[in-house]
Design a protein around this motif. Structure first.
Motif, PDB file in Angstrom:
ATOM      1  N   GLY A 205      53.013  60.510  70.875  1.00  0.00           N
ATOM      2  CA  GLY A 205      51.892  60.409  71.612  1.00  0.00           C
ATOM      3  C   GLY A 205      50.795  60.164  70.731  1.00  0.00           C
ATOM      4  N   GLY A 206      49.801  59.462  71.437  1.00  0.00           N
ATOM      5  CA  GLY A 206      48.610  58.908  71.023  1.00  0.00           C
ATOM      6  C   GLY A 206      48.564  58.032  70.072  1.00  0.00           C
ATOM      7  N   LYS A 207      47.723  57.764  68.988  1.00  0.00           N
ATOM      8  CA  LYS A 207      47.637  56.692  68.313  1.00  0.00           C
ATOM      9  C   LYS A 207      47.841  57.025  66.810  1.00  0.00           C
ATOM     10  N   LEU A 208      48.439  56.072  65.973  1.00  0.00           N
ATOM     11  CA  LEU A 208      48.953  56.589  64.519  1.00  0.00           C
ATOM     12  C   LEU A 208      47.421  56.260  63.685  1.00  0.00           C
ATOM     13  N   PRO A 209      47.030  56.917  62.719  1.00  0.00           N
ATOM     14  CA  PRO A 209      45.651  56.701  62.073  1.00  0.00           C
ATOM     15  C   PRO A 209      45.966  55.339  61.348  1.00  0.00           C
ATOM     16  N   LEU A 210      44.838  54.367  61.015  1.00  0.00           N
ATOM     17  CA  LEU A 210      45.094  53.332  60.312  1.00  0.00           C
ATOM     18  C   LEU A 210      45.052  53.547  58.798  1.00  0.00           C
ATOM     19  N   LEU A 211      45.968  52.939  58.278  1.00  0.00           N
ATOM     20  CA  LEU A 211      45.755  53.116  56.741  1.00  0.00           C
ATOM     21  C   LEU A 211      44.880  52.008  56.083  1.00  0.00           C
ATOM     22  N   PRO A 212      44.012  52.118  55.257  1.00  0.00           N
ATOM     23  CA  PRO A 212      43.134  51.126  54.564  1.00  0.00           C
ATOM     24  C   PRO A 212      43.936  50.208  53.836  1.00  0.00           C
ATOM     25  N   PHE A 213      43.535  48.814  53.948  1.00  0.00           N
ATOM     26  CA  PHE A 213      44.113  48.001  52.862  1.00  0.00           C
ATOM     27  C   PHE A 213      43.294  46.928  52.751  1.00  0.00           C
ATOM     28  N   ASP A 214      43.554  46.037  51.900  1.00  0.00           N
ATOM     29  CA  ASP A 214      42.690  44.971  51.472  1.00  0.00           C
ATOM     30  C   ASP A 214      43.695  43.783  51.154  1.00  0.00           C
ATOM     31  N   ALA A 215      43.016  42.569  50.908  1.00  0.00           N
ATOM     32  CA  ALA A 215      43.777  41.437  50.830  1.00  0.00           C
ATOM     33  C   ALA A 215      44.618  41.241  49.564  1.00  0.00           C
ATOM     34  N   VAL A 216      44.232  41.984  48.268  1.00  0.00           N
ATOM     35  CA  VAL A 216      44.930  42.384  47.194  1.00  0.00           C
ATOM     36  C   VAL A 216      45.972  43.038  47.452  1.00  0.00           C
ATOM     37  N   ASP A 217      46.074  44.045  48.520  1.00  0.00           N
ATOM     38  CA  ASP A 217      47.452  44.912  48.709  1.00  0.00           C
ATOM     39  C   ASP A 217      48.379  43.966  49.628  1.00  0.00           C
ATOM     40  N   LEU A 218      47.855  43.081  50.416  1.00  0.00           N
ATOM     41  CA  LEU A 218      48.866  42.323  51.405  1.00  0.00           C
ATOM     42  C   LEU A 218      49.400  41.358  50.479  1.00  0.00           C
ATOM     43  N   HIS A 219      48.698  40.534  49.374  1.00  0.00           N
ATOM     44  CA  HIS A 219      49.144  39.709  48.603  1.00  0.00           C
ATOM     45  C   HIS A 219      50.214  40.515  47.564  1.00  0.00           C
TER      46      HIS A 219
END
Length: 506
Positions: A205-219
């Protein structure tokens, strides 16, 4: 998925280093190509050298040096014989005029003897070259171990290129593509934006908290998991900083000495910085390179995550390099039966001795002139850099592998393999992106909508077509024509140097 371990016999496979072996063999069969490679890989230069792309540059440089030295030794001996022939003729004529009849035979047998010696030298040089070419191509020994080393500094630089994480490209290439030497363009575009600001629903129920990330993490995530997700073994994935050639001087880690060639590796923090906050003409791309069977076909995809909240987009570019030009298959056609080999060498020596004897002195003179002009040009450029503070373009113009490919050599298998590689690369990037967003509690409904736009159009490689993996309107036509051949353009930055000049033909 569980794969059955069905016991089956193993079919013959291409060697992974077959392109390197073929080129190492070719330098022993083509003197002009050997000279071109020797100058390009070990010569003094100011500009960057393109990526190796599956070629062992150290092995190729070693064999090119052996071949050029063998040719130079033959030219010196032939030049001496070419000088002795007119001397013998003049001596014989003088002897006949002055009544020394016995010495007059020198005018007849002197040139004949010189020709026989020259024929023997040409025959021996070609015989050794062919034997060496077949040995390096078929031997179980690694090709770099079958030739002596070249200069230690040159080999260190060539070894560094294997793991290059930075590549300067010429200012002129900035108008077309920064990925110099990657081959024929398949597509360049930016994928549909994806909303990454909406949190995913919590099952409780409700929303999950967004976990921070940047472009380096995605790459980093895509680079680590793409080989497994895409099912492409031996996929090479790494971040690389691409820099406009004239701006390379602003990175002291890239150009520590403004009068020397740039480095091929820099600290990884600078590579990451080019992704997080691109500099002036400096951007980092995730480079995915898949080399086909035996190195015949190379498919490259370049990605850059553009993360500007609330959306994420992927900048995507894909290229392909065809198999080697047919002239590098000569080693496959060398006669090996004793009688055929002997007769072919006799025919070769008979037809080439005269032209090579006449041209030997000219070749030596031309080589000395080229070295002198090259040294003068480099001296002028270095003075302009140090005394006049001229901003030099250190960018690479292309790659050796790209220059030697030809689309006429790409068969059905190579084209379908390239198509498969592209499908798998794109699908892998999309799946990895979705998993990454889910791991960071991002709602992927926007991703699902973007996916429908990305996968709509068609493309083809040669005459093999399929659904689009790159989106945007229009079809992509590639191949079916002669690719960039081995007959290149001018020297680096207008000079006579080795970097830009294509290999001459015999």
């Amino acid at each position: 998925m569980r794969v059955s371990g069905r016991p089956l016999p193993t079919l013959p496979q291409y060697r992974k280093d077959s392109v390197t072996r073929r080129l190492c063999a070719s330098v022993h069969l083509d003197d002009d190509f050997a000279l071109y490679v020797d100058r390009a890989l070990t010569g003094d230069r100011l500009d960057a050298l393109g990526l190796s792309l599956g070629i062992n540059f150290v092995a190729l440089a070693r064999h090119a040096r052996v071949a050029t030295r063998r040719r130079a030794a033959l030219d010196r001996r032939l030049a001496c014989l070419a000088v002795l022939v007119p001397v013998a003729v003049l001596a014989g004529v003088w002897a006949l005029v002055n009544g020394h009849g016995s010495l007059g035979w020198v005018a007849i047998f002197g040139p004949l003897g010189a020709y026989v010696i020259a024929w023997t030298l040409v025959h021996h040089k070609e015989s050794v070259g062919r034997d060496t070419a077949r040995e390096v191509f078929h031997s179980a020994e690694k090709p770099e171990r079958t030739a002596p080393p070249v200069e230690a500094a040159a080999e260190d630089w060539l070894n560094e290129l294997k793991r290059a994480n930075v590549l300067p490209y010429t200012d002129a290439s900035a108008q077309t593509k920064p990925f110099v030497g990657s081959g024929e363009k398949i597509k360049e575009l930016v994928w549909q934006p994806i909303d990454v600001s909406t949190p995913a629903d919590d099952p409780a129920g409700g929303k999950l908290p967004l976990l921070p990330f940047d472009a380096v993490d995605l790459h980093t995530y895509v680079a680590r998991h793409l080989e497994t997700i895409s099912g492409l073994p031996d996929l090479r994935a790494q971040n690389r900083l691409y820099v406009i050639g004239s701006n390379a001087c602003y990175l002291p880690e890239l150009v520590p000495d403004s009068t020397r060639r740039p480095r091929a590796r820099i600290p990884k923090q600078l590579v990451q910085a080019g992704l997080q906050s691109p500099g002036a003409g400096m951007r980092t791309h995730l480079c995915l390179e898949r080399i086909g069977e035996g190195g015949r076909m190379i498919v490259s995809m370049y990605l850059r995550a553009i993360l500007q909240p609330p959306s994420l987009t992927w900048e995507v570019a894909a290229y392909a390099i065809p198999p080697l030009d047919g002239r590098f298959h000569r080693v496959d056609r060398l006669p090996v039966a004793p009688r055929e080999r002997w007769w072919d060498l006799v025919r070769y020596a008979t037809s080439h001795t005269g032209p090579q004897l006449r041209a030997a002195l000219g070749r030596l003179t031309a080589h000395r002139r080229w070295r002198r002009d090259q040294d003068r040009w480099l001296t002028r450029q270095r003075k302009a850099i140090t005394r006049q503070y001229v901003r030099h373009d250190y960018g690479a113009r292309g790659s050796l592998r790209e220059d030697l490919g030809a689309w006429d050599e790409a068969g059905y298998t190579e084209r379908t393999d390239a198509q498969d590689f592209l499908f798998r690369l794109q699908q892998g990037v999309l799946v990895a992106t979705e998993r990454f967003l889910r791991d960071h509690h991002v709602d992927t409904s926007s991703y699902d909508k973007a996916l429908q736009v990305i996968s709509t159009q068609t493309y083809n490689i040669g005459n093999v077509s399929g659904p689009s993996i790159f989106g945007n309107n229009g079809t992509i036509a590639m191949g079916g024509q002669q690719g960039p051949g081995p007959h290149g353009g001018p020297g680096p930055q207008g000079g006579p140097g080795p970097a830009g000049a294509g290999p001459p033909t015999s």
